[in-house]
Design an enzyme around this catalytic site. Sequence first.
Site, PDB file in Angstrom:
ATOM      1  N   ASN A 725       0.843  -1.183   0.000  1.00  0.00           N
ATOM      2  CA  ASN A 725       0.000   0.000   0.000  1.00  0.00           C
ATOM      3  C   ASN A 725       0.882   1.239   0.000  1.00  0.00           C
ATOM      4  O   ASN A 725       1.482   1.594   1.008  1.00  0.00           O
ATOM      5  CB  ASN A 725      -0.915  -0.013   1.219  1.00  0.00           C
ATOM      6  CG  ASN A 725      -1.786   1.231   1.301  1.00  0.00           C
ATOM      7  OD1 ASN A 725      -1.995   1.908   0.295  1.00  0.00           O
ATOM      8  ND2 ASN A 725      -2.286   1.537   2.479  1.00  0.00           N
ATOM      9  N   ASP A 746      -8.499  10.478  -8.812  1.00  0.00           N
ATOM     10  CA  ASP A 746      -8.921   9.788  -7.597  1.00  0.00           C
ATOM     11  C   ASP A 746     -10.228   9.055  -7.834  1.00  0.00           C
ATOM     12  O   ASP A 746     -11.010   9.409  -8.721  1.00  0.00           O
ATOM     13  CB  ASP A 746      -9.086  10.785  -6.445  1.00  0.00           C
ATOM     14  CG  ASP A 746      -7.757  11.340  -5.963  1.00  0.00           C
ATOM     15  OD1 ASP A 746      -6.731  10.670  -6.187  1.00  0.00           O
ATOM     16  OD2 ASP A 746      -7.750  12.435  -5.379  1.00  0.00           O
ATOM     17  N   ASP A 748     -12.768   9.173  -6.050  1.00  0.00           N
ATOM     18  CA  ASP A 748     -13.929   9.969  -5.650  1.00  0.00           C
ATOM     19  C   ASP A 748     -13.999  11.311  -6.371  1.00  0.00           C
ATOM     20  O   ASP A 748     -14.770  12.187  -5.983  1.00  0.00           O
ATOM     21  CB  ASP A 748     -13.915  10.201  -4.140  1.00  0.00           C
ATOM     22  CG  ASP A 748     -12.647  10.910  -3.668  1.00  0.00           C
ATOM     23  OD1 ASP A 748     -11.733  11.087  -4.492  1.00  0.00           O
ATOM     24  OD2 ASP A 748     -12.573  11.269  -2.486  1.00  0.00           O
ATOM     25  N   ASP A 835       1.379  13.922  -4.740  1.00  0.00           N
ATOM     26  CA  ASP A 835       1.051  14.921  -5.750  1.00  0.00           C
ATOM     27  C   ASP A 835       2.005  16.106  -5.686  1.00  0.00           C
ATOM     28  O   ASP A 835       2.404  16.660  -6.712  1.00  0.00           O
ATOM     29  CB  ASP A 835      -0.400  15.375  -5.588  1.00  0.00           C
ATOM     30  CG  ASP A 835      -0.740  15.681  -4.131  1.00  0.00           C
ATOM     31  OD1 ASP A 835       0.164  15.589  -3.269  1.00  0.00           O
ATOM     32  OD2 ASP A 835      -1.908  15.995  -3.847  1.00  0.00           O
ATOM     33  N   ARG A 878       1.762  17.971   4.931  1.00  0.00           N
ATOM     34  CA  ARG A 878       2.116  18.572   3.642  1.00  0.00           C
ATOM     35  C   ARG A 878       3.075  19.754   3.831  1.00  0.00           C
ATOM     36  O   ARG A 878       3.926  20.012   2.977  1.00  0.00           O
ATOM     37  CB  ARG A 878       0.854  18.990   2.882  1.00  0.00           C
ATOM     38  CG  ARG A 878       0.013  17.781   2.497  1.00  0.00           C
ATOM     39  CD  ARG A 878      -1.318  18.156   1.906  1.00  0.00           C
ATOM     40  NE  ARG A 878      -1.269  18.409   0.473  1.00  0.00           N
ATOM     41  CZ  ARG A 878      -1.275  17.478  -0.458  1.00  0.00           C
ATOM     42  NH1 ARG A 878      -1.285  16.211  -0.116  1.00  0.00           N
ATOM     43  NH2 ARG A 878      -1.268  17.790  -1.740  1.00  0.00           N
TER      44      ARG A 878
END
EC number: 2.4.1.223
Length: 921
Positions: A725, A746, A748, A835, A878
Amino acid sequence: ELMTGYTMLRNGGVGNGGQPWVLRWSSRIRLTWLSFTLFVILVFFPLIAHYYLTTIDDADDAGKRIFGPRTGNELCEVKHVQDLCRIRESVSEELLQLEAKRQELNSEIAKLNLKIEACKKSIENAKQDLLQLKNVISQTEHSYKELMAQNQPKLSLPIRLLPDKDDVTFPLPKSNRNCRLHNCFDYSRCPLTSGFPVYVYNSDDYPFGSSLDPLIKQAFEATVRTNVYVTENANIACVYIVLVGEMQEPVMPKPTELEQQLHSLPYWRTDGHNHLIINLSRKSETQNFIYNISTGRAMIAQSTFYDAQYRPGFDIVVSPLVHAMSEPNFLEIPPQVPVKRKYLFSFQGEKIESLRSSLQEVRSFEEEIEGNAPADYDDRIITTLKAVQDSKLDFVLVEFTCKNQPKASLPTEWALCGEREDRLELLKLSTFALIITPGDTHLVISAGCTMRLFEALEVGAIPVVLGEQVQLPYNDVIRWNEAALIIPKPRITEVHFLLRSISDNDLLAMRRQGRFLWETYFSTSDNVFSTVLAIIRTRIQIPAAPIREEPAVEIPHRSGKAAGTDPNMADNGDLDLGPVETEPPYASPKYLRNFTLTAMDIYRNWNSAPGPFHLFPYTPFDPVLPSEAKFLGSGTGFRPIGGGAGGSGKEFQAALGGNVPREQFTVVMLTYEREEVLMNSLERLNGLPYLNKVVVVWNSPKLPSEDLLWPDIGVPIMVVRTEKNSLNNRFLPWDEIETEAILSIDDDAHLRHDEIMFGFRVWREARDRIVGFPGRYHAWDIPHQSWLYNSNYSCELSMVLTGAAFFHKYYAYLYSYVMPQAIRDMVDEYINCEDIAMNFLVSHLTRKPPIKVTSRWTFRCPGCPQALSHDDSHFHERHKCINFFVKVYGYMPLLYTQFRVDSVLFKTRLPHDKTKCFKFI
């Protein structure tokens, strides 16, 4: 008379016989009797009738019952009712039969309706297939016409011919010093389709192997084991490599002994053609012991050369192998900003022997300028640099005498002072690092100079090389003027002026380029060995081996569930995109320029070409890659942007929105145990134009449900199983991706078809950039002196999240195989920031910001479960990622932009009598 009787009655009935009381009594008797009679009739008669009716059926004789209930048989015994009973029974049976027939007919009607619907769907599918076949036939015919017009038919690879093992018919040059590739290299052993096989001799099998430096030997053997070009079959090898140094002084063999050992190699073939002798240096005092050895036609790769020994275009100047068995720590490397450091320039060194000491007559500097060229400029260099230091116009540090014992060096060479750690600390404070070449002009390069160059590039000090005659490492393929200043020694008095005149932007560009060169060609033993092989391979014009693709292990799944049509998908909003290309899935054209090598291509690859690919370390349209990140037969190519594709491929009318030939994209969707959300997202892709395939990256160790029915969206759905994962799996270059364009999305994300189509068309016009939808930006936190990640609405952005973005497959190779491992490790640690890492990578390579399309900022599907981004720690992680990535890259590569792309007719009000432009396309 009447009136008289009436009057008498009112007066008491007196008169007319004298009997008034009799009349009154009789009238009362009648009224009372009448009332009593009516009462009896109305009350007692119903009671009597009720009693009679209830008691008459209680008789013992059941046959005398008249009003009581009777059974069916009794009723049927009545003759006039028997016929009616038979009719009733017959009608009941017929009704039951009719009901069964009705149900059977209804079932058949339902089945027929299903067959009718299936037939209608089959007809529609057949029509669609027919239309696609017509398009394919039309495109095939057009492609055939183009090929016939170009007269360039596709050719199959030639059959490889192997030379004889003992081939000795190769013509001899007049002298070994005249060796070049055309007269000292056997091209017949290296066909274009050979794959460039390399055979490496095992040093332990030969006497000189015991004299090798253990660290050099161990690092070299570890590199050889992992190199894709190394083969164990010496009979098919193109190049033979033997490691002869660095050797240890006490056990170093004599030159004559080493020469005999080299000539006795099993594949030397009398003159050593197609052999490469590598002499790596780990120290600055490495001696040039090969100088007195006859190496025949063998190529030499080392850090020290004399002009009588060096053969341009044949021998190779290599960098020193400082990090032999250790990887460089990027966190210890100083940042590239601020641009200017404490010292403008610095130099530390001591010259043990000078050419001027052998001169009988010392000439003045003016005499040197007027007459003959001087034998040694070093005295003038010392005087000038000391004058600059004493002027205190700038902070400079120059020391021409070592505080401790200087390192061993060659005659006329400036020896290094102190330990490596001390030298690096000084260079970290220096904007420029002076490198004074040896005074002996016959010494074109030395291990000491290459060591100074290595250390300067490592810590970001821009090298200033005094002496234009020097041959820097890999100088025939690297444009050193983009990362260093190479100045003739007679211009020593102008050096201070030149260094002061360079702008900050140019300084940062040179420092960034120097960092790239160091990371790519100098930093590790793998890089050094791969660079040497790549130079030889480039010289003999053999394409690089294909870069490794990630094999996709498919998870079996059932499909066939007809995907529905979401009415929201057909809503184009404000985007007027015109007609679309409705064609079946097809892969991007194979990259066909691998065999068309030009000098421009070679230089553009090894150096960061200006323009769209500035600081691009591995451009896939270039033939030479130090890490061999090259596409050959991988199904992907990378065409540079700028200008149209002309008449190649389909006409622009059919491309509709791009100046390149037709193409499609692949959707890569990362998911983790959200089957319902995933199925809904896949159904929304039904009927999406330009879609080639959907690759679902199943990031969970738990396999999908066996009874899960996957939707049929008209294109293949590949469910890929991952080893662990990791969010890095999103950017693996899966071999199932057959298109250049990748839409990372993604599970979603909720995008309309028109938004995806428009984003893809924009990407086709900016193929080297990330083109997507959700924009973010970074900001500098002044109180904490650190970088912050910000997702608020803003008039500028510096990142486009890859949860809904297009990028080239080329970046998937760089992210997975080239980008520093420390970045991928942090992504795995936080389960976040992949990302941001991709945006850092692309901006670092292209020096361009991403492109945001459309005006929407949120793209989450309504009602979907919350994702990881909703966690409170998400933004704190982040922030940490951005600051860590800046340390790894040495600077902030992200660039701001206030640019957003919308369709040409976005919110344009067209008159009713005007026709939209796309109708004329």
